[in-house]
Design an enzyme around this catalytic site. Sequence first.
Site, PDB file in Angstrom:
ATOM      1  N   TYR A 166      14.196  -8.188  -0.817  1.00 28.61           N
ATOM      2  CA  TYR A 166      14.172  -8.310   0.645  1.00 28.61           C
ATOM      3  C   TYR A 166      13.494  -9.601   1.058  1.00 28.61           C
ATOM      4  CZ  TYR A 166       9.365  -6.578   0.106  1.00 28.61           C
ATOM      5  OH  TYR A 166       8.060  -6.419  -0.281  1.00 28.61           O
ATOM      6  N   SER A 204      -2.885  -7.931  -1.737  1.00 30.08           N
ATOM      7  CA  SER A 204      -1.607  -8.001  -2.456  1.00 30.08           C
ATOM      8  C   SER A 204      -0.404  -7.786  -1.546  1.00 30.08           C
ATOM      9  CB  SER A 204      -1.592  -6.979  -3.596  1.00 30.08           C
ATOM     10  OG  SER A 204      -1.691  -5.655  -3.092  1.00 30.08           O
ATOM     11  N   GLY A 205      -0.616  -7.460  -0.293  1.00 28.43           N
ATOM     12  CA  GLY A 205       0.486  -7.411   0.641  1.00 28.43           C
ATOM     13  C   GLY A 205       0.809  -6.075   1.255  1.00 28.43           C
ATOM     14  N   HIS A 218       2.799  -2.044   9.735  1.00 25.37           N
ATOM     15  CA  HIS A 218       3.545  -3.039  10.503  1.00 25.37           C
ATOM     16  C   HIS A 218       4.781  -2.447  11.169  1.00 25.37           C
ATOM     17  CE1 HIS A 218       6.830  -3.338   7.558  1.00 25.37           C
ATOM     18  NE2 HIS A 218       5.908  -3.351   6.608  1.00 25.37           N
ATOM     19  N   CYS A 245       4.378  -0.490   2.112  1.00 28.78           N
ATOM     20  CA  CYS A 245       3.708  -0.611   3.406  1.00 28.78           C
ATOM     21  C   CYS A 245       3.923   0.653   4.232  1.00 28.78           C
ATOM     22  CB  CYS A 245       4.255  -1.810   4.171  1.00 28.78           C
ATOM     23  SG  CYS A 245       3.795  -3.410   3.459  1.00 28.78           S
TER      24      CYS A 245
END
Length: 420
Positions: A309, A322-323, A327, A345
Amino acid sequence: MSETPRTSAVIGCTLLLVALGASTAGCGSDGNPLSAEPYDAADQIAFNGPTGDGQKADPDKPLEITAEDSDGRITDVTARDATGRHVAGELSADGTRWHSTSPLAANARYTVRVSTEDEDGAPGRKVLTFDTSRPTSKKHLTVKFGPKAGKYGVGQPITAELNRPVKDKNQRAIVERALKVDSVPAVDGAWHWVDDKELHYRPKEYWPAGATVRARSNLHGIKISDRLWGGRVKPLKVTIGDQVIAVTDAASHQLTLYRNGEEVRSIPVTTGKPGFETRNGVKVVLAKEYFVRMRGTSIGIAEGSADSYDLPVYYATRVTWSGEYVHAAPWSVGSQGYANVSHGCTGMSTANAEWFFDNVREGDIVKVINSYGNTMEPFGNGFGDWNLDWKKWRGGSALVAGTPDGPGPEEAARLRPRAV
């Protein structure tokens, strides 16, 4: 033992009272020797520091005071430098010897107040002053406190980054003892050595809402090793906002935000799908980023693969380096509240993500439950500090590890007799 002017005065006072027929008066204001004006105890104690003009004490050597008079004893010793730093010490049970147990600072002026009593219980006092010499080494250990001054959530740890590694346990104890964290209201907290150059400080529970937290260092001029001395450190002040805790239930696909213990809003979400499960446990908000470009390659997904993605993401609240974010994910609205389809996430609608973004700050708690993912690591990927229980947290301290739970060791203003 020869008669001294002080004992002569006591005898003379007693004879005078007998001659006058006094029945209730005494040399003190109430007949109690402890209420008498303290005598000069200079002839009753010995001090291992410098006595001549211009002489300076070696800060490498411990301070020692002994009772010279076999009929008297030391009852109390306090030693402080000109900045108010207290020198810890131990007084023998019989009151014959006091010695410092924490290092002296170099290039500092000290005032030592010694209290004694004689065989009759009459109090004596002696005040000693001396200077210490400058350090011979020019290597300094400095500390940078974090985060930056400002307002944070109840989960924000205080960090201390050292400019040089400290590996030895005894040296770590010197450093840790000099790093002070105070809060109003007061809480029980402790330092934890993350590695040789970083420490984190957190309370047993989350910081109280509305607290003021200050971090400071007493390292300046303190010897840490033969070639390393403490340098100057800039203090830190932060304030704590409301208690904001967001709980994400990966099984029910809901994020519920609580403010000061009251539920504010429940939001349908999606979390990590099989193979990309969201980490369980407590995380701390690290940053808020209005726009982030997210690529699968950043978490090891090969470009062009089925899971690849490359997306523009808005209202991104970061919880790991690390992300992992909370959101906006408008592409997965149909799954939010029903299924976990993300790459780790926590996704929600744009409107909900904007609301969440506006209602959290750095240091707020984001807790994930009922995920099949691993537990958030304590260090290295954000602030997972709260995933260590209090006993394990204290185990990372050079001062309180292995000791009974309770407030950290404080330098007492008054020292009492203690067996050595």
